[in-house]
Design a protein around this motif. Structure first.
Motif, PDB file in Angstrom:
ATOM      1  N   PRO A 120      -6.556  -0.474   6.790  1.00  0.00           N
ATOM      2  CA  PRO A 120      -6.212  -1.659   6.013  1.00  0.00           C
ATOM      3  C   PRO A 120      -5.698  -2.795   6.893  1.00  0.00           C
ATOM      4  CG  PRO A 120      -5.365   0.315   4.960  1.00  0.00           C
ATOM      5  CD  PRO A 120      -5.873   0.738   6.301  1.00  0.00           C
ATOM      6  N   ASP A 121      -5.966  -4.005   6.465  1.00  0.00           N
ATOM      7  CA  ASP A 121      -5.489  -5.185   7.182  1.00  0.00           C
ATOM      8  C   ASP A 121      -4.034  -5.438   6.799  1.00  0.00           C
ATOM      9  OD1 ASP A 121      -5.084  -7.597   8.455  1.00  0.00           O
ATOM     10  OD2 ASP A 121      -6.075  -8.760   6.877  1.00  0.00           O
ATOM     11  N   LEU A 122      -3.128  -5.039   7.673  1.00  0.00           N
ATOM     12  CA  LEU A 122      -1.701  -5.206   7.416  1.00  0.00           C
ATOM     13  C   LEU A 122      -1.125  -6.407   8.153  1.00  0.00           C
ATOM     14  CD1 LEU A 122      -0.564  -1.462   7.696  1.00  0.00           C
ATOM     15  CD2 LEU A 122      -1.340  -2.713   5.678  1.00  0.00           C
ATOM     16  N   SER A 123      -1.988  -7.197   8.780  1.00  0.00           N
ATOM     17  CA  SER A 123      -1.503  -8.258   9.668  1.00  0.00           C
ATOM     18  C   SER A 123      -0.654  -9.290   8.940  1.00  0.00           C
ATOM     19  CB  SER A 123      -2.682  -8.941  10.369  1.00  0.00           C
ATOM     20  OG  SER A 123      -3.567  -9.521   9.423  1.00  0.00           O
ATOM     21  N   ALA A 124      -0.971  -9.586   7.682  1.00  0.00           N
ATOM     22  CA  ALA A 124      -0.177 -10.537   6.902  1.00  0.00           C
ATOM     23  C   ALA A 124      -0.202 -10.112   5.442  1.00  0.00           C
ATOM     24  CB  ALA A 124      -0.713 -11.954   7.070  1.00  0.00           C
ATOM     25  N   SER A 125       0.188  -8.867   5.217  1.00  0.00           N
ATOM     26  CA  SER A 125       0.045  -8.275   3.884  1.00  0.00           C
ATOM     27  C   SER A 125       1.343  -7.628   3.426  1.00  0.00           C
ATOM     28  CB  SER A 125      -1.048  -7.191   3.890  1.00  0.00           C
ATOM     29  OG  SER A 125      -2.281  -7.696   4.340  1.00  0.00           O
ATOM     30  N   LEU A 126       1.607  -7.748   2.124  1.00  0.00           N
ATOM     31  CA  LEU A 126       2.632  -6.949   1.468  1.00  0.00           C
ATOM     32  C   LEU A 126       1.906  -5.810   0.763  1.00  0.00           C
ATOM     33  CD1 LEU A 126       5.568  -6.498   0.489  1.00  0.00           C
ATOM     34  CD2 LEU A 126       4.980  -7.875  -1.524  1.00  0.00           C
ATOM     35  N   VAL A 127       2.358  -4.586   1.002  1.00  0.00           N
ATOM     36  CA  VAL A 127       1.744  -3.401   0.394  1.00  0.00           C
ATOM     37  C   VAL A 127       2.692  -2.855  -0.673  1.00  0.00           C
ATOM     38  CG1 VAL A 127       0.762  -1.113   0.794  1.00  0.00           C
ATOM     39  CG2 VAL A 127       0.578  -2.874   2.566  1.00  0.00           C
ATOM     40  N   ILE A 128       2.184  -2.677  -1.887  1.00  0.00           N
ATOM     41  CA  ILE A 128       2.994  -2.160  -2.990  1.00  0.00           C
ATOM     42  C   ILE A 128       2.424  -0.835  -3.474  1.00  0.00           C
ATOM     43  CG2 ILE A 128       3.774  -2.544  -5.365  1.00  0.00           C
ATOM     44  CD1 ILE A 128       3.778  -5.503  -4.858  1.00  0.00           C
ATOM     45  N   SER A 129       3.305   0.142  -3.624  1.00  0.00           N
ATOM     46  CA  SER A 129       2.939   1.437  -4.192  1.00  0.00           C
ATOM     47  C   SER A 129       3.795   1.675  -5.431  1.00  0.00           C
ATOM     48  CB  SER A 129       3.167   2.555  -3.170  1.00  0.00           C
ATOM     49  OG  SER A 129       2.822   3.814  -3.719  1.00  0.00           O
ATOM     50  N   GLN A 130       3.147   2.002  -6.541  1.00  0.00           N
ATOM     51  CA  GLN A 130       3.867   2.162  -7.802  1.00  0.00           C
ATOM     52  C   GLN A 130       4.209   3.624  -8.050  1.00  0.00           C
ATOM     53  OE1 GLN A 130       3.775   0.362 -12.250  1.00  0.00           O
ATOM     54  NE2 GLN A 130       1.792   0.937 -11.449  1.00  0.00           N
TER      55      GLN A 130
END
Length: 452
Positions: A361-371
């Motif tokens: 995954p492209d995490l370079s400028a990302s917010l990752v949310i897990s529910q």
């Protein structure tokens, strides 16, 4: 009142042991799908439960031994495939799960005072096998129970993410609890092991662009690895609880022109607050990545009881300027579009794309949310009542939507952010702006209406 957030040390009365399946189990190699063994998931999901009254360790060990007959891959060991050293598989050898038992001179009430914001000292609540030098050396299931001075208990579990997703871990934990309270009963859900349901015919057919994996080319040449920057900072957890009233307050900004779920509106609001807190260039492309269960989106549908990874990442994308200046309605539409894009063909295109083990995954400028708030994790009952607290063992830059004990409609948002921005992030998360027909009302919602 506690003067420090550090937990005291755990005392291990005995060496940790291996709990093996109570009866014979199949001995074979379990294929892992491309969704299972992606490098993004090569870690363990660490849950922490606080119970008011401890459960007999003998009862827990006995029921764990029983449930591992049905969930036998969790008693095996991960290894690389003989055919492809980039692919993982499970050696279903019945070697067993690690079970550790400890005591801590602490009380449940004292822990509850600290429970909103994990810190590094919590890690002592989960045994780490001394001989484990790499991810593959850690058994797929590690359990520690820590008995407390008050008669309460903390249960921590580490479950390998390559074997289970959030739905799968919840299914397993409830099966374990069920056999603890009803030792002779059958499981309510029969686990489905075969991961070939997600193995597609060759050659791979990647028929969609996948912005969740590929960096978007900036129009102005601006590139920033925000993830690398965040990881280099001193991170502290931010924890905010949104009551039903708070969530309705947010939803009112999107109706009557748009119907939305709690996740849609809270994900959009969290993304916008996070981006605003970072003071980024207005032209920078930022992403919101979030887990979406695809068990019912595929044709044929994944069988009931499937506890492997049955989710993919939805991806919303916009410039910083678009995220911070648009109203909440706009962000919700981006989230909804990302979810609706995950058709059967799109998900299968992801599975084929992940045949390339360098893709991540492209995490370079990302917010990752897990529910985690809709998985039933907070309802776990081993016979002495439901937990007083449920959450992760640690806080990370991945954002978690957590259940709130005793309030089914509330959601707790937990994410670690740089120490320098935590106050700003919490301010934006609490600052609701409502546009109404009679004008614009800016309201800073604090403790008085439930947001904490």
């Amino acid at each position: 009142m506690l003067t420090t957030q550090e937990l005291p040390d755990c005392f291990y009365l005995n060496h940790p042991i291996l709990i093996c399946p109570k009866g014979p189990t199949p001995k074979h190699s379990l294929y892992l799908s491309n969704l299972d063994d992606q490098k993004f998931l090569r870690f363990t999901i660490k849950y922490l439960y606080l119970f008011k009254k401890s459960i007999s360790s003998d009862a827990l060990k006995c029921s764990l031994s029983k449930v591992l007959v049905d969930y036998y891959p969790l008693a095996g060991r991960l290894r690389t495939s003989p055919e492809n050293d980039q692919k993982l598989e499970v050696d279903c050898n019945g070697e067993g799960a690690v079970f550790a038992e400890a005591f801590m001179d602490f009380t449940a009430d004292e822990f509850l005072e600290l429970s909103r914001k994990p810190n590094r000292s919590w890690r002592k609540l989960l045994y780490r096998p001394i001989e484990a030098h790499s991810f593959l050396d850690i058994p797929p299931l590690v359990v520690q129970i820590t008995n407390l001075r008050c008669g309460g208990m903390i249960l921590c579990t580490a479950i390998n993410h390559c074997l289970c997703d959030g739905i799968g871990t919840s299914q397993f934990l409830h099966a374990w609890a069920h056999l603890t309270t009803k030792p002779t009963a059958d499981l309510q859900v029969t686990p489905f092991h075969d991961r070939h349901v997600l193995k597609l015919p060759n050659p791979p057919q990647i028929i969609f662009p996948h912005p969740e994996f590929y960096k978007t080319t900036p129009t102005d040449g601006l590139r920033l690895d925000l993830n690398e920057f965040l990881q280099s900072q001193t991170l502290v957890p931010a924890s905010l609880t949104f009551t039903h009233s708070n969530i309705l307050h947010l939803k009112r900004q999107c109706v009557p022109s748009l119907k939305c779920t709690t996740f849609d509106v809270l994900a959009s609001h969290t993304w916008r607050s996070w981006v605003k807190s970072l003071d980024l260039s207005p032209s920078l492309n930022v992403k919101l990545l979030f887990s979406v269960n695809v068990r019912q989106r595929l044709e044929p549908q994944i069988p009931q009881g499937y506890y492997g990874n049955g989710f993919v990442l939805g991806c919303a994308e916009a410039t910083v300027n678009e995220v911070v200046t648009a109203n909440l309605h706009k962000g919700v539409k981006l989230v909804q579009h990302a979810k609706s894009s995950l058709s059967d063909d799109y998900v299968k295109s992801i599975v084929d794309l992940l045949e390339d083990k360098t893709v991540k995954p492209d995490l370079s400028a990302s917010l990752v949310i897990s529910q985690w708030s809709k998985l039933g994790l907070e309802d776990l009952d081993f016979g002495e009542g439901k937990p007083l607290h449920m959450g992760p063992l640690t806080s990370d830059i991945y954002c978690l939507f957590l259940p709130v004990i005793g309030d089914i409609d509330a959601v707790r948002v937990l994410v670690s952010v740089p120490e320098s921005m935590v106050n700003k992030f919490e301010y934006y998360m609490k600052d609701f702006t409502i546009n109404e027909e009679k004008g614009e009302i800016n309201g800073h919602c604090g403790e008085e209406n439930g947001l904490k």
